[in-house]
Design a protein around this motif. Structure first.
Motif, mmCIF file in Angstrom:
data_model
loop_
_atom_site.group_PDB
_atom_site.id
_atom_site.type_symbol
_atom_site.label_atom_id
_atom_site.label_comp_id
_atom_site.label_asym_id
_atom_site.label_seq_id
_atom_site.Cartn_x
_atom_site.Cartn_y
_atom_site.Cartn_z
ATOM 1 N N ILE A 91 0.806 -1.218 0.000
ATOM 2 C CA ILE A 91 0.000 0.000 0.000
ATOM 3 C C ILE A 91 0.848 1.282 0.000
ATOM 4 C CG2 ILE A 91 -0.356 0.014 2.500
ATOM 5 C CD1 ILE A 91 -3.246 1.018 1.886
ATOM 6 N N GLY A 92 1.949 1.285 0.766
ATOM 7 C CA GLY A 92 2.812 2.464 0.813
ATOM 8 C C GLY A 92 3.484 2.738 -0.525
ATOM 9 N N GLU A 93 3.905 1.676 -1.215
ATOM 10 C CA GLU A 93 4.535 1.824 -2.526
ATOM 11 C C GLU A 93 3.529 2.325 -3.557
ATOM 12 O OE1 GLU A 93 7.684 -1.911 -2.085
ATOM 13 O OE2 GLU A 93 5.630 -2.297 -2.774
ATOM 14 N N LEU A 94 2.311 1.790 -3.481
ATOM 15 C CA LEU A 94 1.262 2.218 -4.398
ATOM 16 C C LEU A 94 0.918 3.685 -4.166
ATOM 17 C CD1 LEU A 94 -0.769 1.395 -6.623
ATOM 18 C CD2 LEU A 94 -2.367 0.830 -4.778
ATOM 19 N N ALA A 95 0.792 4.060 -2.902
ATOM 20 C CA ALA A 95 0.472 5.453 -2.562
ATOM 21 C C ALA A 95 1.539 6.394 -3.121
ATOM 22 C CB ALA A 95 0.349 5.613 -1.048
ATOM 23 N N LYS A 96 2.784 6.015 -2.960
ATOM 24 C CA LYS A 96 3.893 6.848 -3.451
ATOM 25 C C LYS A 96 3.857 6.938 -4.978
ATOM 26 C CE LYS A 96 8.872 7.461 -3.053
ATOM 27 N NZ LYS A 96 10.118 6.957 -2.492
ATOM 28 N N ALA A 97 3.669 5.802 -5.644
ATOM 29 C CA ALA A 97 3.646 5.772 -7.110
ATOM 30 C C ALA A 97 2.470 6.572 -7.673
ATOM 31 C CB ALA A 97 3.588 4.326 -7.607
ATOM 32 N N ALA A 98 1.332 6.513 -6.976
ATOM 33 C CA ALA A 98 0.123 7.211 -7.441
ATOM 34 C C ALA A 98 0.049 8.650 -6.924
ATOM 35 C CB ALA A 98 -1.124 6.439 -7.007
ATOM 36 N N ARG A 99 0.963 9.006 -6.040
ATOM 37 C CA ARG A 99 1.002 10.332 -5.423
ATOM 38 C C ARG A 99 -0.312 10.663 -4.692
ATOM 39 N NH1 ARG A 99 1.939 12.320 -10.441
ATOM 40 N NH2 ARG A 99 3.742 11.337 -11.288
ATOM 41 N N ILE A 100 -0.788 9.673 -3.938
ATOM 42 C CA ILE A 100 -1.947 9.871 -3.071
ATOM 43 C C ILE A 100 -1.633 9.240 -1.716
ATOM 44 C CG2 ILE A 100 -3.657 9.976 -4.940
ATOM 45 C CD1 ILE A 100 -4.360 7.087 -4.371
ATOM 46 N N SER A 101 -2.488 9.470 -0.746
ATOM 47 C CA SER A 101 -2.219 8.949 0.592
ATOM 48 C C SER A 101 -2.656 7.483 0.716
ATOM 49 C CB SER A 101 -2.949 9.794 1.639
ATOM 50 O OG SER A 101 -4.345 9.569 1.554
ATOM 51 N N LYS B 164 1.453 -12.298 5.942
ATOM 52 C CA LYS B 164 1.215 -11.398 7.080
ATOM 53 C C LYS B 164 -0.007 -10.509 6.856
ATOM 54 C CE LYS B 164 5.968 -11.259 8.650
ATOM 55 N NZ LYS B 164 7.090 -10.431 9.055
ATOM 56 N N ASN B 165 -0.810 -10.821 5.822
ATOM 57 C CA ASN B 165 -2.062 -10.145 5.517
ATOM 58 C C ASN B 165 -1.882 -8.735 4.940
ATOM 59 O OD1 ASN B 165 -4.778 -10.650 5.206
ATOM 60 N ND2 ASN B 165 -5.329 -9.612 7.121
ATOM 61 N N TYR B 166 -0.705 -8.432 4.404
ATOM 62 C CA TYR B 166 -0.515 -7.159 3.709
ATOM 63 C C TYR B 166 -1.215 -7.247 2.358
ATOM 64 C CZ TYR B 166 3.222 -5.835 6.965
ATOM 65 O OH TYR B 166 3.949 -5.506 8.075
ATOM 66 N N ARG B 167 -1.902 -6.175 2.008
ATOM 67 C CA ARG B 167 -2.538 -6.130 0.693
ATOM 68 C C ARG B 167 -1.485 -5.816 -0.360
ATOM 69 N NH1 ARG B 167 -6.803 -1.699 2.047
ATOM 70 N NH2 ARG B 167 -5.213 -1.304 3.570
ATOM 71 N N LEU B 168 -1.563 -6.513 -1.477
ATOM 72 C CA LEU B 168 -0.670 -6.269 -2.608
ATOM 73 C C LEU B 168 -1.520 -5.865 -3.813
ATOM 74 C CD1 LEU B 168 1.771 -9.300 -2.267
ATOM 75 C CD2 LEU B 168 2.168 -6.931 -1.547
ATOM 76 N N TYR B 169 -1.119 -4.754 -4.436
ATOM 77 C CA TYR B 169 -1.876 -4.207 -5.564
ATOM 78 C C TYR B 169 -1.062 -4.335 -6.847
ATOM 79 C CZ TYR B 169 -4.911 -2.096 -2.042
ATOM 80 O OH TYR B 169 -5.785 -1.887 -1.012
ATOM 81 N N SER B 170 -1.747 -4.533 -7.962
ATOM 82 C CA SER B 170 -1.081 -4.722 -9.245
ATOM 83 C C SER B 170 -0.811 -3.388 -9.937
ATOM 84 C CB SER B 170 -1.955 -5.588 -10.159
ATOM 85 O OG SER B 170 -3.111 -4.857 -10.537
#
Length: 148
Positions: A11-21, A42-48
């Protein structure tokens, strides 16, 4: 760090790449605008990477003043048509451009009525070839779909 089409984002990587929180990503996930590809042990969500493209389309539609409900409706409609990300991106872009064109024409109408007839003819002479090409493109699309 280059991101390939097969990469998955936390989620943090996606937020950074998309420039949103991250909070916005959580909110969009709860609304069903986006969904994780899978979860880690560990139940972390992974986004494509496709989710990143969807976030870009959401941002474009938000800039065009669509509500989140309208955006969800459009995304669902395009997904039901095709799973092809490139096609849904192009359809979204086309829809945005048509909406902008509609607004521009509405803004031009009162201005055109104030022009002298010779000025109005000159304006139309410059716009008509491009407008005709646009209409022809839409007719090609319509003919393609009606012939199916």
């Amino acid at each position: 760090m280059g991101i390939t089409s097969g990469s998955l984002f936390r989620i943090g990587e996606l937020a950074k790449a998309a420039r949103i929180s991250e909070r916005t990503i959580d909110y969009y996930t709860k609304l069903g605008l986006i969904s994780p590809e899978k979860r880690t042990l560990k139940n972390y969500r992974l986004y494509s990477n496709e989710t990143l493209s969807t976030l870009e389309r959401i941002n474009q539609l938000k800039q065009e003043k669509y509500t989140l409900d309208e955006i969800k409706e459009r995304l669902d409609r395009w997904k039901s048509v095709s799973d092809d990300t490139e096609m849904t991106e192009k359809l979204t872009k086309l829809e945005i451009q048509m909406k902008q064109l509609e607004r521009d024409v509405k803004e031009l109408n009162p201005l055109l009525s104030e022009l002298k007839p010779s000025q109005a003819r000159e304006v139309l002479a410059n716009i008509l070839p491009k407008g005709a090409a646009c209409i022809e493109s839409i007719q090609i699309l319509l003919n393609h779909f009606t012939s199916m």
